[in-house]
Design a protein around this motif. Structure first.
Motif, PDB file in Angstrom:
ATOM      1  N   ASN A   1      63.581  13.222 -15.043  1.00 49.37           N
ATOM      2  CA  ASN A   1      64.101  12.034 -15.723  1.00 49.37           C
ATOM      3  C   ASN A   1      62.989  11.084 -16.137  1.00 49.37           C
ATOM      4  N   GLU A   2      61.995  10.911 -15.266  1.00 48.54           N
ATOM      5  CA  GLU A   2      60.880  10.025 -15.599  1.00 48.54           C
ATOM      6  C   GLU A   2      60.057  10.603 -16.741  1.00 48.54           C
ATOM      7  N   SER A   3      59.801  11.903 -16.673  1.00 44.84           N
ATOM      8  CA  SER A   3      59.022  12.526 -17.750  1.00 44.84           C
ATOM      9  C   SER A   3      59.779  12.471 -19.070  1.00 44.84           C
ATOM     10  N   ALA A   4      61.116  12.616 -19.018  1.00 41.16           N
ATOM     11  CA  ALA A   4      61.918  12.552 -20.238  1.00 41.16           C
ATOM     12  C   ALA A   4      61.820  11.172 -20.887  1.00 41.16           C
ATOM     13  N   GLU A   5      61.828  10.136 -20.067  1.00 37.35           N
ATOM     14  CA  GLU A   5      61.721   8.772 -20.596  1.00 37.35           C
ATOM     15  C   GLU A   5      60.387   8.582 -21.318  1.00 37.35           C
ATOM     16  N   ILE A   6      59.317   9.114 -20.728  1.00 36.03           N
ATOM     17  CA  ILE A   6      57.983   8.987 -21.327  1.00 36.03           C
ATOM     18  C   ILE A   6      57.905   9.761 -22.649  1.00 36.03           C
TER      19      ILE A   6
ATOM     20  N   TRP B   1      46.454  12.598 -25.537  1.00 37.37           N
ATOM     21  CA  TRP B   1      46.384  11.666 -24.417  1.00 37.37           C
ATOM     22  C   TRP B   1      47.347  12.115 -23.326  1.00 37.37           C
ATOM     23  N   GLY B   2      46.809  12.359 -22.144  1.00 37.73           N
ATOM     24  CA  GLY B   2      47.641  12.754 -21.017  1.00 37.73           C
ATOM     25  C   GLY B   2      48.141  11.536 -20.270  1.00 37.73           C
ATOM     26  N   VAL B   3      49.451  11.333 -20.241  1.00 36.04           N
ATOM     27  CA  VAL B   3      50.010  10.162 -19.563  1.00 36.04           C
ATOM     28  C   VAL B   3      51.091  10.599 -18.590  1.00 36.04           C
ATOM     29  N   GLN B   4      51.221   9.859 -17.501  1.00 37.14           N
ATOM     30  CA  GLN B   4      52.295  10.134 -16.547  1.00 37.14           C
ATOM     31  C   GLN B   4      53.047   8.859 -16.160  1.00 37.14           C
ATOM     32  N   LYS B   5      52.726   7.761 -16.855  1.00 33.06           N
ATOM     33  CA  LYS B   5      53.411   6.489 -16.623  1.00 33.06           C
ATOM     34  C   LYS B   5      53.714   5.841 -17.967  1.00 33.06           C
ATOM     35  N   LEU B   6      54.835   5.143 -18.033  1.00 34.85           N
ATOM     36  CA  LEU B   6      55.173   4.430 -19.262  1.00 34.85           C
ATOM     37  C   LEU B   6      54.113   3.395 -19.607  1.00 34.85           C
ATOM     38  N   SER B   7      53.536   2.770 -18.588  1.00 33.68           N
ATOM     39  CA  SER B   7      52.513   1.749 -18.839  1.00 33.68           C
ATOM     40  C   SER B   7      51.293   2.348 -19.528  1.00 33.68           C
ATOM     41  N   GLU B   8      50.939   3.588 -19.166  1.00 28.60           N
ATOM     42  CA  GLU B   8      49.807   4.258 -19.811  1.00 28.60           C
ATOM     43  C   GLU B   8      50.146   4.566 -21.271  1.00 28.60           C
ATOM     44  N   LEU B   9      51.347   5.059 -21.488  1.00 29.13           N
ATOM     45  CA  LEU B   9      51.774   5.353 -22.857  1.00 29.13           C
ATOM     46  C   LEU B   9      51.776   4.084 -23.702  1.00 29.13           C
ATOM     47  N   ASP B  10      52.256   2.982 -23.127  1.00 27.81           N
ATOM     48  CA  ASP B  10      52.313   1.716 -23.866  1.00 27.81           C
ATOM     49  C   ASP B  10      50.928   1.280 -24.347  1.00 27.81           C
ATOM     50  N   GLU B  11      49.897   1.549 -23.526  1.00 26.61           N
ATOM     51  CA  GLU B  11      48.539   1.190 -23.936  1.00 26.61           C
ATOM     52  C   GLU B  11      48.171   1.921 -25.223  1.00 26.61           C
ATOM     53  N   PHE B  12      48.374   3.231 -25.241  1.00 28.07           N
ATOM     54  CA  PHE B  12      47.993   4.016 -26.415  1.00 28.07           C
ATOM     55  C   PHE B  12      48.857   3.683 -27.631  1.00 28.07           C
TER      56      PHE B  12
END
Length: 346
Positions: A29-34, A220-231
């Motif tokens: 579920n978390e990965s799907a959100e990302i 870009w490898g991300v595992q958190k929404l916050s990391e994705l938001d940066e990019f």
């Protein structure tokens, strides 16, 4: 958002791709959100691999089996096989198709092979890839490597449409040469390790550096929404290099010059169960991210395993960067003990 054509594939993609290796570490579920947030913000290129445990399945889950909300034709899927012969490649492609819930893969890459497969070379590897291409099961053929010589051979073979290779502001002349070689041959260049395995501290500087190469697509490898938001914020602003970011890059290069472990893990497994990709760069981790977990009992136990090293050098033979790993382990262990004792302050 910036779109480019990925070399001779003709695929039109957002210049910044999604590296799906890290979503192995979070639940479905978390990965799907990302993944969905990345797609809904313009990212349409998703790179995974058969070797990334449940990463392919998580992409399928995130895209709801490619329903109307996530139409298959709007998503460019890249996956990889570690097979080096026909049987293993055919086995991998079947599993990947099942995992991804699709009947084709846009870009299928041979994953860090020990040699560069070519037509009729006796291995059957490239012939298997071409047959899959010919029947439409895969749309394009790519090559990934950590070794300069193999990447160069793949580009000059004329058989591959993309090359995936480590590239960041910490890499040197050889990596830059591969970028330009790919450009000259209209080969799509996909940058892995754009954050140098997590050692780069400034995602903004990493983005800006790669952004000024018009033929480089970072995943870009991300595992958190916050990391994705940066990019996503850098993509929206089309972040470019400026004096401040150039100063950050210069400082990082000075701190990380010389031989260091990139954390790719290809040296594993170790016969003595040493977690090389952690232990061989512990000094760098502590100096760059001084945090309690690096000094807790669990990490101390991992570092003590270095004492079991027999210097069999199996890891050295497998390391794509040809590092003297036993020596790196020794240096990191001695440094670590001095930090624990308080002899060295971080």
């Amino acid at each position: 958002m910036a779109r480019i054509i990925l070399g001779k594939t003709g695929l039109e993609i957002e210049k910044n791709g999604f590296g799906a290796l890290p979503i192995q570490r979070v639940d479905f579920n978390e990965s799907a959100e990302i993944v969905r947030k990345a797609y809904n913000n313009g990212i349409n290129f998703f790179d995974t691999a058969r070797a990334y445990t449940d990463s392919e399945e998580k992409l399928n889950y995130a895209f709801k089996g490619f329903d109307k909300e996530f139409p298959r034709e709007s998503i460019i899927i890249a996956s990889k096989t570690q097979g080096e012969n026909r049987r293993d490649i055919e086995k991998d492609i079947k599993t990947s198709l099942d995992n991804l819930g699709t009947d084709y893969i846009d870009l299928y890459q041979i994953h860090n092979p020990s040699f560069c497969p070519t037509e009729g070379d006796g291995s059957g590897a490239y012939d298997a890839l071409f047959d899959l291409y010919d029947e439409g099961t895969i749309r394009h053929i790519g090559f990934t490597s950590h070794k300069y010589e193999l990447a160069e051979e793949a580009i000059h073979s004329g058989l591959y449409e993309t090359i995936q290779f480590p590239f960041s502001y910490l890499t040197g002349p050889k990596e830059l040469a591969i970028v330009e070689m790919a450009r000259a041959n209209n080969i799509g260049f996909i940058a892995m390790k754009a954050m140098s395995g997590g050692l780069i501290r400034s995602s903004k500087a990493a983005f800006a550096y790669i952004n000024h190469f018009d033929n480089v697509v970072p995943i870009w490898g991300v595992q958190k929404l916050s990391e994705l938001d940066e990019f996503l914020s850098y993509m929206a602003d089309d972040t470019k290099l400026d004096k401040q970011l150039e100063e950050i890059i210069a400082k990082e290069r000075e701190e990380l010059q010389g031989d260091f472990c990139r954390g790719c893990g290809y040296c594993m497994p170790c016969p003595e169960d040493i977690q090389i990709f952690i232990c061989a760069r512990m000094s760098l981790w502590i100096r760059r991210f001084p945090a309690e977990p690096n000094l807790n009992e669990e990490t101390q136990e991992k570092m003590r395993k270095i004492e079991d090293c027999t210097e069999c050098r199996q890891c050295v033979m497998k390391c794509p960067y040809e590092l003297d790993i036993p020596e790196l382990l020794k240096k990191n262990y001695e440094d670590y003990k001095k930090i624990l004792s308080g002899e060295i302050k971080v």
